[in-house]
Structure formats: C-alpha cells, structure tokens
Design an enzyme around this catalytic site. Structure first.
Site, PDB file in Angstrom:
ATOM      1  NE  ARG A  47      16.336 -18.426 -20.832  1.00  0.00           N
ATOM      2  CZ  ARG A  47      17.618 -18.706 -20.894  1.00  0.00           C
ATOM      3  NH1 ARG A  47      18.487 -17.775 -21.202  1.00  0.00           N
ATOM      4  NH2 ARG A  47      18.040 -19.918 -20.668  1.00  0.00           N
ATOM      5  CE  LYS A 154      10.320 -29.176  -1.311  1.00  0.00           C
ATOM      6  NZ  LYS A 154       9.820 -30.367  -2.020  1.00  0.00           N
ATOM      7  CG  HIS A 184       2.495 -28.001  -0.833  1.00  0.00           C
ATOM      8  ND1 HIS A 184       3.740 -28.552  -0.959  1.00  0.00           N
ATOM      9  CD2 HIS A 184       1.635 -29.046  -0.910  1.00  0.00           C
ATOM     10  CE1 HIS A 184       3.636 -29.854  -1.086  1.00  0.00           C
ATOM     11  NE2 HIS A 184       2.369 -30.193  -1.063  1.00  0.00           N
ATOM     12  CE  LYS A 188      -0.533 -31.257   1.751  1.00  0.00           C
ATOM     13  NZ  LYS A 188      -1.114 -31.774   0.536  1.00  0.00           N
ATOM     14  CD  GLU A 222       4.609 -38.482  -2.689  1.00  0.00           C
ATOM     15  OE1 GLU A 222       4.110 -37.918  -3.665  1.00  0.00           O
ATOM     16  OE2 GLU A 222       5.764 -38.271  -2.302  1.00  0.00           O
ATOM     17  CG  ASP A 241      11.001 -34.180  -2.407  1.00  0.00           C
ATOM     18  OD1 ASP A 241      10.933 -33.065  -2.953  1.00  0.00           O
ATOM     19  OD2 ASP A 241      10.158 -35.079  -2.589  1.00  0.00           O
ATOM     20  CG  HIS A 246       6.447 -31.091   2.865  1.00  0.00           C
ATOM     21  ND1 HIS A 246       6.353 -29.742   2.636  1.00  0.00           N
ATOM     22  CD2 HIS A 246       6.660 -31.649   1.643  1.00  0.00           C
ATOM     23  CE1 HIS A 246       6.482 -29.501   1.334  1.00  0.00           C
ATOM     24  NE2 HIS A 246       6.683 -30.642   0.715  1.00  0.00           N
ATOM     25  CE  LYS A 346       8.730 -38.684  -4.335  1.00  0.00           C
ATOM     26  NZ  LYS A 346       7.637 -37.714  -4.413  1.00  0.00           N
TER      27      LYS A 346
END
Ligand code: BG6
Length: 508
Positions: A47, A154, A184, A188, A222, A241, A246, A346
């Site tokens: 947009r 996703k 993704h 890998k 992470e 998530d 994954h 996380k």
C-alpha cells in the site's frame, strides 16, 4: 545446478520487514551464485506509495545489511536492482486487482517470463485468505498458461479450527500442489543434515528406535526477549510461535521412517504419519506434561533486562507464555514408550537449537564402581545453530590403573569445512519453490495434525486460568518447575555456545 524456469516473483507486503531483511537479500544471494533464470523479475506490491526507484534504494540497503554474499561490485548490485519493480495498490480491494493484473502482464511481456508467477504472501495473516481469492477472480491462479505458485508465511492459523478454515479457503482458489507453506526451519542446512545423518549412515539407523534410545531432547533457546514484536507475540506465545511449527517439525524429522525417495510426497507422507501418532495430551493432563513460563526482570553482568510485561505492546498483566517445556510420546511401533522432551523460550542464557538423542545405558554395568555409570547415556547431539555440527559422547578409559571411565567427545563442526557456503533458509526454500520442489514445505494435512496436538493445550490454558504461568528471571534456563518434567531422566542438557561444552549450568 539446475536453474529455475523464467518467472516473476510477486511479493505481497513488499514494503515490510520480511521483504527487506530476508526475501530480497536471499534472491540477491541466488543471483550472486548465478542460480536465477535470465528472464526474471521481482514485483513488489504494497500500500505504501513507493516508485521503482525508492523500492530499489530500500532493497539495496537490505541487501547490503542482510545478504549472505557481499556484492562483488556496485555494477553487479545495480544490475540486480534493475530486476526489481514496485506497484502500489490496496490488496484488500478486489476491484484494484484489474490494475495489478495489467501491470503484471506488461512486466511479463517486457521480461518474457512466459506467465510463470510465484506469489509470496509476506502480509499480515488476515490477508492470507483474501489475496488468493482476489487473484482467482482475475484468473491469476490458472496454470494453463505458465505456472502459478503461492507461498504462505507462518502463522498458518491460530488454532486447529482456523488452520482448517484457512486450508479450505486457499483450496477454493489454488490446488494443494500450487501451495507452498513455508517453515523456515526446514530450509536450514543443518535440519536437512538430520536426514542425511540418519539415512546415509549405516551406524545410526539400527539404533534409532525404542530398543536403544532412552529419550530425545530438543532445545531451542533465544537469548533475546520479544523486543519490538510484543504486539504480535501477545496474540501468539511460545507454543504457537515455536512449538506448533518448528519444534514439532524437528521432532518429526527425528522420528520419521525413511522415505522411499527424497521427494515431496514421500517425505511429507512420513512427516504427517509422525504428527498423527503423537499421543494427545488431554486438557486435564496439561499441567502434568506442559510447563509454561514468562520472563521477569533481572540484571545480567550489570545490565538490566526488562520483564516481558515491560516490553512495548505487552499488557501489564499479560499471561502470554515466553517459555514452554513439554514431555510427550509418539505412539507408534518405533517409538512406543520413549519420552520426547522439548523446550523453547525467549530471554534464556544463550541462543542455541539442538537435538540430543540419549541412548540407553549398557545392559550390564561392567565397571560398576564407576559412580556415574547409571547415568552414562551415550549422546548424539545434533547442533542446528549456532556452531552447527554433530557431537557423539561416549565413555573412555581414564589412562592408568584400574578401569575408570570418563565421557569424551567426538565432534564435527561445520566451521571446520573449508570454503563451505551455508545458504540461508530463505534462499534454499525460495530456490526450491522456483524449481517447483515442495519437499521442504509443509503440507496442509501436516499443519492440521500439528495443530490438533497443540489445540487441547491452548484450550486448557484458556479455560483453566489456575494453570500457572511460572515466572523466570530473564537470562536463566526457564522456571525451575520444568526440571520436574525431566525427573525420570535427571536433567536437561544445558548447552553452551560451544557444541562440545556441556553438563553444567554454563552459559550466561
Ligand atoms: C520465528 C519466530 O518463526 O522463529 C521467532 O516467530 C523466532 O519468534 C524465530 O525468534 C527463530 O528462528 P531462528 O531461525 O532464529 O531460530
């Protein structure tokens, strides 16, 4: 290597972050390696009112920052940028697709791309059902003249019901073999190497079952918090998530039967069989098998780490989980009775993704005076990232008198290979889609099977607020309660940045 047929890559949501950080830099990497066809173009849509020049300028910056390969010269980069085009329109409005179709056809004419189009949906998920339907209204889905493929990012649904609905909506305009659902992790290199480790070596596969494997552990941690993604993450949480996609995918690759051939149908048939064999965790069992946590404020080496609830876009009383640890079983012939433990979070001490196969101990303990003998499991550690590699741990005699045993490592690091280029996940997956190979993309039935497993957990968390969200200080390995999950195997492996270092609570 085979080059894809001529085509145009059409990116919906081209003014967004994904296009800037991942998609265009990956296309540049393919160009750099001479893997793109001669007749090729990228048409960015969005947009935001950008012209070709402004779009190219922005993408140039993205390439310089994020491509794996650095342009050989300004000239090379410019030649690539000339392949990028931009068209602004409101993708929600069906009527505006007439103008878009005109643009696409004239670009097709100019570049001579034979009406071969790949549509990449890098948009908010609310647009996933809308865009394909509008494309179909203008016959832009028909593959009678050139191929038409659709890549969907996703999150693929929000729960089982919405995933089923989305599959249904997509299939109203595109055929399953035209739909490429991207995860993704399958792009890998090291995830693909899991298949090679298992199926190209005679020594592992005979042991790869309930007779010899004690348990399987998968960690994906992470060291950063949610940062600026709080708004998205609030509606997602770690289960949606990371686990639904994954981590269940990694577990499936560990557990699957050897496919008959490496091809989209046989590979994905085996993956879906694993997902369908996951023993359901009933709503009333969730507390026993699943631990959720959320990071709280802390201080690491004098640096203040914010609590999740202090991140921008996060509700002050949020109960969204930033950590999940889970125990589950795969009820099939190969894995009956073998526990699988997975955890992700996380703001943990380090960024690492690894799979650990813990083998059973020897049937008879010959060196019984060895205090650790009962815990001495041979381990095969497959490090997905970083410090990509494979490590085998086994017992060796301590030199000298007696028969004392100590654990030693046999390890391989990708970094030891000379001149090895590890392509990024997006680069690999984009190339596969351009080649029409869906092997590393998720099929609709697999996505639904994964949601079916995760759904009762989401429901339990929603319907039973008494199920605790455990706090854990940012920078630690999650709530202590997750240790109770692994009681029967003593402890999680606490991975260091270095593949080989382990065993202690070592990483900060
Ligand atoms: C994404 C999640 O799918 O995967 C992110 O949305 C997460 O929250 C990321 O950070 C992890 O990917 P990787 O490749 O860095 O392990």
């Amino acid at each position: 290597m085979r080059k894809p047929e001529k085509h145009i890559l059409v990116i919906f949501g081209a003014s967004g972050d994904l296009t800037y950080r991942k998609l265009v830099p990956s296309v540049f990497d393919l160009y750099y390696q001479n893997l793109l066809p001669e007749a090729f173009g990228v048409l960015g849509l969005g947009r935001t009112d950008l012209g070709h020049a402004a779009f190219r300028e922005k993408m140039k910056e993205g390439i310089e920052k994020y491509a794996m390969t650095k342009p050989k010269s300004e000239e090379q980069l410019e030649l690539f940028l000339e392949k990028l085009y931009y068209y602004a329109f409101n993708t929600k409005e069906e009527a505006e697709y007439a103008g878009f179709k005109g643009q696409l056809e004239s670009l097709n004419e100019k570049l001579q791309t034979g009406h071969n189009f790949i549509y990449y949906l890098a948009t908010p998920p609310s647009m996933y059902p809308v865009i394909p339907a509008h494309l179909a209204k203008y016959d832009l889905h028909l593959s009678d003249q050139g191929f038409k493929r659709l890549i969907v990012e996703k999150p693929f649904g929000y729960d089982l019901e919405s995933a089923q609905k989305l599959n249904h909506q997509l299939l109203e305009s595109f055929r399953e073999d035209q739909i490429y659902r991207i995860d993704h992790y399958l792009g890998k290199e090291t995830v693909q190497n899991l298949l090679v480790t298992r199926f190209s070596n005679g020594i592992f596969e005979p042991l790869w079952n309930r007779n010899f494997v004690h348990h399987v552990e998968i960690t994906s941690s992470e060291d950063i918090g949610v940062g600026s993604r709080g708004g998205y993450y609030e509606g997602s949480g770690a289960l949606r998530d990371m686990v639904q996609n994954h981590l269940l995918l990694l577990a499936s690759l560990v557990a699957m039967e050897p496919p008959a051939v490496i091809g989209a149908d046989s590979m994905r048939n085996e993956i879906v069989k694993v997902l369908q064999s996951l023993r359901p965790i009933k709503e009333e069992e969730v507390e026993k098998y699943v631990i959720r946590g959320q990071y709280t404020a802390s201080e690491i080496k004098g640096k203040k780490m914010p609590a999740y609830r202090e991140e921008p876009g996060v509700a002050p009383k949020s109960r969204t989980e930033t950590f999940v640890a889970m125990k589950f079983f795969i009820d099939n012939w190969r894995w009956a009775g073998v526990p699988f433990y997975i955890r992700t979070g996380k703001s943990l001490p380090t960024r690492v993704t690894e799979i650990v196969i813990h083998f059973k101990t020897t049937p008879h303990h010959l060196f019984a005076h060895d205090k650790n003998i009962m815990n001495r499991h041979n381990q095969l550690v497959i490090r997905i990232q970083p410090d990509e590699g494979v490590l085998l741990k086994f017992g060796m005699k301590v030199p000298g008198a007696g028969f004392n045993v100590q654990d030693v490592n046999m390890d391989f690091h990708y970094s030891e290979l000379n001149n090895t280029y590890l392509p990024s996940a997006y680069e690999r997956l984009l190339l596969d889609c351009m080649l029409g190979d869906a092997t590393l993309y998720s099929r609709g039935d697999a996505v639904e099977a994964a949601w079916k497993f995760v759904d009762p957990i989401l429901k339990a968390w929603k319907n039973r607020p008494c199920i605790k969200v455990h706090g854990y200080p940012a920078g630690t390995w999650g709530p202590e309660e997750s240790d109770a999950l692994v009681d029967d195997v003593k402890t999680w492996r606490y991975p260091c940045k270095n593949l080989a270092g382990d065993g202690e609570y070592c990483e900060l």
